[in-house]
Design a protein around this motif. Structure first.
Motif, PDB file in Angstrom:
ATOM      1  N   PHE A 193      17.673  -3.782  -3.477  1.00 50.54           N
ATOM      2  CA  PHE A 193      18.451  -3.232  -4.437  1.00 50.54           C
ATOM      3  C   PHE A 193      17.655  -2.627  -5.477  1.00 50.54           C
ATOM      4  N   GLU A 194      18.048  -1.502  -6.003  1.00 47.97           N
ATOM      5  CA  GLU A 194      17.268  -0.944  -7.266  1.00 47.97           C
ATOM      6  C   GLU A 194      17.848  -1.911  -8.497  1.00 47.97           C
ATOM      7  N   SER A 195      19.059  -2.037  -8.505  1.00 50.27           N
ATOM      8  CA  SER A 195      19.672  -3.243  -9.370  1.00 50.27           C
ATOM      9  C   SER A 195      20.706  -3.652  -8.725  1.00 50.27           C
ATOM     10  N   LEU A 196      20.855  -5.410  -9.032  1.00 55.99           N
ATOM     11  CA  LEU A 196      21.725  -6.241  -8.562  1.00 55.99           C
ATOM     12  C   LEU A 196      22.752  -6.621  -9.469  1.00 55.99           C
TER      13      LEU A 196
ATOM     14  N   VAL B 154      18.640   0.254  -2.639  1.00 54.10           N
ATOM     15  CA  VAL B 154      17.498   1.539  -2.588  1.00 54.10           C
ATOM     16  C   VAL B 154      17.777   2.582  -1.551  1.00 54.10           C
ATOM     17  N   ARG B 155      17.059   3.699  -1.564  1.00 60.82           N
ATOM     18  CA  ARG B 155      17.251   4.579  -0.352  1.00 60.82           C
ATOM     19  C   ARG B 155      16.047   4.754   0.281  1.00 60.82           C
ATOM     20  N   PRO B 156      15.746   4.308   1.427  1.00 61.27           N
ATOM     21  CA  PRO B 156      14.504   4.472   2.162  1.00 61.27           C
ATOM     22  C   PRO B 156      14.501   5.782   2.457  1.00 61.27           C
ATOM     23  N   ALA B 157      13.168   6.354   2.311  1.00 61.56           N
ATOM     24  CA  ALA B 157      12.793   7.637   2.563  1.00 61.56           C
ATOM     25  C   ALA B 157      11.699   7.982   3.480  1.00 61.56           C
ATOM     26  N   ALA B 158      10.955   7.317   3.877  1.00 66.34           N
ATOM     27  CA  ALA B 158       9.780   7.557   4.736  1.00 66.34           C
ATOM     28  C   ALA B 158       9.040   6.361   5.174  1.00 66.34           C
ATOM     29  N   VAL B 159       8.075   6.496   6.209  1.00 71.44           N
ATOM     30  CA  VAL B 159       7.216   5.725   6.594  1.00 71.44           C
ATOM     31  C   VAL B 159       5.836   5.885   6.369  1.00 71.44           C
TER      32      VAL B 159
ATOM     33  N   GLY C  15      -4.289  -6.545   9.466  1.00 71.11           N
ATOM     34  CA  GLY C  15      -5.143  -5.753  10.526  1.00 71.11           C
ATOM     35  C   GLY C  15      -4.553  -5.050  11.331  1.00 71.11           C
ATOM     36  N   GLU C  16      -3.173  -4.906  11.525  1.00 66.73           N
ATOM     37  CA  GLU C  16      -2.782  -4.116  12.813  1.00 66.73           C
ATOM     38  C   GLU C  16      -2.042  -2.730  11.935  1.00 66.73           C
ATOM     39  N   ASN C  17      -2.184  -1.416  12.672  1.00 69.72           N
ATOM     40  CA  ASN C  17      -1.753  -0.256  12.080  1.00 69.72           C
ATOM     41  C   ASN C  17      -0.241  -0.253  12.321  1.00 69.72           C
ATOM     42  N   LYS C  18       0.510   0.147  11.108  1.00 67.67           N
ATOM     43  CA  LYS C  18       2.005   0.066  11.197  1.00 67.67           C
ATOM     44  C   LYS C  18       2.361   1.382  10.503  1.00 67.67           C
ATOM     45  N   ASP C  19       3.600   1.451  10.729  1.00 67.59           N
ATOM     46  CA  ASP C  19       4.401   2.413   9.894  1.00 67.59           C
ATOM     47  C   ASP C  19       5.354   1.596   8.790  1.00 67.59           C
ATOM     48  N   VAL C  20       4.923   1.848   7.726  1.00 62.71           N
ATOM     49  CA  VAL C  20       5.717   0.768   6.861  1.00 62.71           C
ATOM     50  C   VAL C  20       6.698   1.619   5.883  1.00 62.71           C
ATOM     51  N   LEU C  21       7.983   1.207   5.813  1.00 67.92           N
ATOM     52  CA  LEU C  21       9.004   1.795   5.291  1.00 67.92           C
ATOM     53  C   LEU C  21       8.903   1.737   3.660  1.00 67.92           C
ATOM     54  N   VAL C  22       9.309   2.823   2.904  1.00 63.73           N
ATOM     55  CA  VAL C  22       9.255   3.003   1.524  1.00 63.73           C
ATOM     56  C   VAL C  22      10.462   3.558   1.169  1.00 63.73           C
ATOM     57  N   ASP C  23      10.969   3.427  -0.187  1.00 65.74           N
ATOM     58  CA  ASP C  23      12.070   3.965  -0.681  1.00 65.74           C
ATOM     59  C   ASP C  23      11.737   5.259  -1.650  1.00 65.74           C
ATOM     60  N   VAL C  24      12.877   5.844  -1.906  1.00 67.21           N
ATOM     61  CA  VAL C  24      12.209   7.102  -2.757  1.00 67.21           C
ATOM     62  C   VAL C  24      11.550   7.114  -3.948  1.00 67.21           C
ATOM     63  N   ARG C  25      11.406   5.771  -4.510  1.00 68.14           N
ATOM     64  CA  ARG C  25      10.306   5.929  -5.608  1.00 68.14           C
ATOM     65  C   ARG C  25       9.057   5.270  -5.081  1.00 68.14           C
TER      66      ARG C  25
ATOM     67  N   VAL D 274       1.816   8.827  -2.132  1.00 69.65           N
ATOM     68  CA  VAL D 274       3.202   8.651  -1.360  1.00 69.65           C
ATOM     69  C   VAL D 274       4.136   9.362  -1.918  1.00 69.65           C
ATOM     70  N   VAL D 275       4.385   9.336  -3.276  1.00 69.92           N
ATOM     71  CA  VAL D 275       5.565   9.879  -3.703  1.00 69.92           C
ATOM     72  C   VAL D 275       5.499  11.520  -3.641  1.00 69.92           C
ATOM     73  N   ALA D 276       4.072  12.173  -3.701  1.00 71.54           N
ATOM     74  CA  ALA D 276       4.011  13.733  -3.359  1.00 71.54           C
ATOM     75  C   ALA D 276       4.524  13.802  -1.948  1.00 71.54           C
ATOM     76  N   GLY D 277       4.365  12.747  -1.066  1.00 68.95           N
ATOM     77  CA  GLY D 277       4.836  13.099   0.312  1.00 68.95           C
ATOM     78  C   GLY D 277       6.158  13.314   0.697  1.00 68.95           C
ATOM     79  N   ILE D 278       6.745  12.219  -0.268  1.00 71.20           N
ATOM     80  CA  ILE D 278       8.076  12.011  -0.205  1.00 71.20           C
ATOM     81  C   ILE D 278       8.846  13.232  -0.717  1.00 71.20           C
ATOM     82  N   ALA D 279       8.431  13.718  -1.850  1.00 69.39           N
ATOM     83  CA  ALA D 279       9.017  15.106  -2.658  1.00 69.39           C
ATOM     84  C   ALA D 279       8.673  16.236  -1.724  1.00 69.39           C
ATOM     85  N   LEU D 280       7.611  16.206  -0.757  1.00 70.64           N
ATOM     86  CA  LEU D 280       7.448  17.550   0.074  1.00 70.64           C
ATOM     87  C   LEU D 280       8.529  17.282   1.080  1.00 70.64           C
ATOM     88  N   ASN D 281       8.676  16.103   1.591  1.00 70.64           N
ATOM     89  CA  ASN D 281       9.749  16.089   2.714  1.00 70.64           C
ATOM     90  C   ASN D 281      11.019  16.336   2.385  1.00 70.64           C
TER      91      ASN D 281
END
Length: 321
Positions: free
Chosen positions: A135-138, A156-161, A168-178, A216-223
């Motif tokens: 939640f951005e705000s609850l 929140v709004r998920p935006a990318a991984v 120690g493991e390679n993952k694709d980790v979820l981030v929000d628009v911020r 990461v924010v720049a990558g989200i903006a480009l997407n």
């Protein structure tokens, strides 16, 4: 020697002294004895003190009585239902996350559901949900009826991984628009429906809820800038490893082609054509050639200059205007 006749104390003098002593006693008595106004003030003060004591007792007792009344009114043998108001579509794609958040509320409130601490249960559930960072705000949790609690807030709004290491493991980790990390992570390359960002300065995933970084924010903006283009489906990842390098910047990668984008759309530079022009270049290329991978295999397209340049040796002019 003549004997002095004994002096006789004057009765008048004795009476005067006695009268004087009596006057002093009466004066002291009058001083110590409150007058009518003082007596009234004392009585009023006493009544006010009594009233204050009664009021304090009521104030201290009413919240507990209210909570007991609420607990009595909400007594039910049915299971709790948790309503998430204005939940976004992505939240309802499957039941995994809803079940997780419902469980947090039910487990936290359950212990207090039939006790005088029923409000404390909602407060504890509120804190537990905030700690999930979904939640951005609850705003609030409240009882709708004896079996239902409603959760109200801004999601929140998920935006990318973001490609990174976790334990120690390679993952694709979820981030929000911020650009804040969320609690979900996927096997690398498995979250195909989400934009993928690679090359972040912070190669180790930050704690859940933390800001990842400007790259990461720049990558989200480009997407966001390319997401409504048909050719965006060909983009496999957004490379932000040169985000701080003015000679290269952000790069869009397909399976076989690299498209040098340059500066983030939300941080333009006079040394590059505007975002709208870059999009027109790539729109033209997609119309003329269709597939980036087929016609740019192993090469690069540079969208920053006044014309779209394909390396190593070709130049593609925008004939759309």
């Amino acid at each position: 020697m003549a004997k002095r006749a004994p002096s006789k104390r004057s009765k008048t003098s004795g009476r005067r002294k006695t009268a004087s002593g009596t006057s002093r006693l009466e004066a002291i008595k009058e001083t110590l004895t409150p007058g009518p106004a003082t007596k009234t003030a004392i009585r009023i003060t006493g009544w006010l003190a009594l009233a204050a004591g009664v009021t304090t007792g009521l104030v201290m007792g009413i919240p507990e009585l209210e909570q007991r009344a609420v607990a009595r009114d909400l007594q039910s043998t049915n299971d709790l239902t948790i309503e998430f108001q204005n939940a976004p579509d992505w939240f309802r794609i499957d039941r995994t996350l809803p079940r997780e958040l419902e469980g947090i509320v039910i487990n936290t409130v359950g212990d207090h559901r039939r006790s005088a601490r029923i409000r404390e249960g909602l407060i504890e559930a509120h804190a537990a949900l905030e700690a999930t960072h979904w939640f951005e705000s609850l705003d609030q949790l409240r009882w709708i009826d004896a079996d239902t609690i409603r959760v109200e807030g801004r999601w929140v709004r998920p935006a990318a991984v973001v490609y990174a290491k976790i334990d120690g493991e390679n993952k694709d980790v979820l981030v929000d628009v911020r650009g804040h990390r969320l609690a979900y992570a996927f096997e690398a390359g498995s979250a195909r429906d989400l934009p993928r960002i690679k090359g972040a300065d912070r190669s180790l995933a930050p704690p859940v809820g933390d800001f990842w970084g400007d790259d990461v924010v720049a990558g989200i903006a480009l997407n966001d800038a390319i997401s409504d283009r048909g050719w965006s489906e060909q983009i496999q990842l957004i490379d932000v490893s040169n985000h701080g390098n003015s000679k290269r910047g952000l790069v869009l990668r397909t399976n076989g082609c690299s498209i040098i984008w340059g500066r983030s759309p939300d941080d333009p530079s006079p040394s590059e054509v505007p975002t709208a022009q870059k999009l027109e270049y790539l729109d033209y290329y997609a119309r003329e050639f269709g597939d980036f991978e087929e016609h740019c295999a192993g090469g690069e397209l540079d969208a920053r200059p006044d014309m779209l340049i394909q390396s190593p040796n070709s130049m593609i002019r925008d004939r759309s205007r």
